[in-house]
Design an enzyme around this catalytic site. Sequence first.
Site, PDB file in Angstrom:
ATOM      1  CB  SER A  47      -1.003  -0.013   1.228  1.00 57.92           C
ATOM      2  OG  SER A  47      -0.262  -0.272   2.350  1.00 57.92           O
ATOM      3  CG  ASN A  48       3.629   2.758   3.081  1.00 61.63           C
ATOM      4  OD1 ASN A  48       3.699   4.052   3.633  1.00 61.63           O
ATOM      5  ND2 ASN A  48       2.742   1.994   3.855  1.00 61.63           N
ATOM      6  CE  LYS A 167       2.827  -5.297   5.866  1.00 57.37           C
ATOM      7  NZ  LYS A 167       1.646  -4.417   5.200  1.00 57.37           N
ATOM      8  CB  SER A 169      -1.604  -3.798   8.293  1.00 52.38           C
ATOM      9  OG  SER A 169      -0.310  -4.168   7.656  1.00 52.38           O
ATOM     10  N   GLY A 192       2.362  -5.511  10.751  1.00 54.65           N
ATOM     11  CA  GLY A 192       2.059  -4.585   9.655  1.00 54.65           C
ATOM     12  C   GLY A 192       2.194  -3.171  10.056  1.00 54.65           C
TER      13      GLY A 192
END
Length: 298
Positions: A47-48, A167, A169, A192
């Site tokens: 996403s980043n 992961k 988040s 995350g």
Amino acid sequence: MDKKLMGVFAPISTPFTTEGKVDYEGLAANVKRYAAAGLKGYLALGSNGENKSLSNEEKLRVLETIVQNKGADQTVMAGCIFESTIETIEMGREMCKLGADFLTLLPPCYFKKQMTDDVLLRYFSDVADAVSVPCLVYNAPQYAGGVGLSPKLIRRCADHPNIVGVKDSSTGNMESILFAVKDKPNFTVMAGSVNNFFTAMTMGGAGGVLSLSNSFPEITVELYDLLAAQKWPEAIALNTRLLEINRVIGGAGGVPAVKAAMDMNGLVGGEPRLPLLPLTEAQKEDLKAKIVGFGLLN
């Protein structure tokens, strides 16, 4: 637990120019800087990394740039995020050819009501069966149209020989996930976010993929080292500080703020890709003042 996944990873951002083109030279420079900062590796195309704003051709070139410029001992996870099983497999195989060490799989979400545990298990299993590197599932309902992974589903995924970790988040699920896979010592649980990193590390997690590592990698590595060494007073103090810093940067402003903070710290943040808008000059000044207040910039 795979030692390749023990440590702090940057969910590495994709820098763009003001014209909206991928800045591959800037990306390469960032990777070299991160390697020197002690990061264990990268999650490319998360996403980043603005995964959904990139063409498939750009995704592969971004991944190739990261793999070619990483440190000799660094690990690269690649976000392989598509709605159909066939497209995920096709891209996943290309990512394997380019040198990704792991694939990270976000659940499909367009047909949200049909995304039951059985459907998602089939999706993850089919992809994991078809690719040549290990896979991690990615629990981030905020980036998957509200589709989250239940602890029961994650436990079922842990039975697959080529699904080696998760992961997480999401909010408030780390403990339940760790308990669900406690009988699977080779299944890796990674935080995350800075928000659940401390919990993960103190309950048997392997490390974290932390947005804050994009802009200030050294302090995230420092926290991991303190936790790994069980230096609790120092770790608690630094964790509190990082929670405050993270809230000001990514927590408040998302990807545009992360990129602005990177620029302030001598990295190549660049522009986000439209429709995301960069911070205004006033917002940048406010963010910089807060970061200076935390003692991270002069």
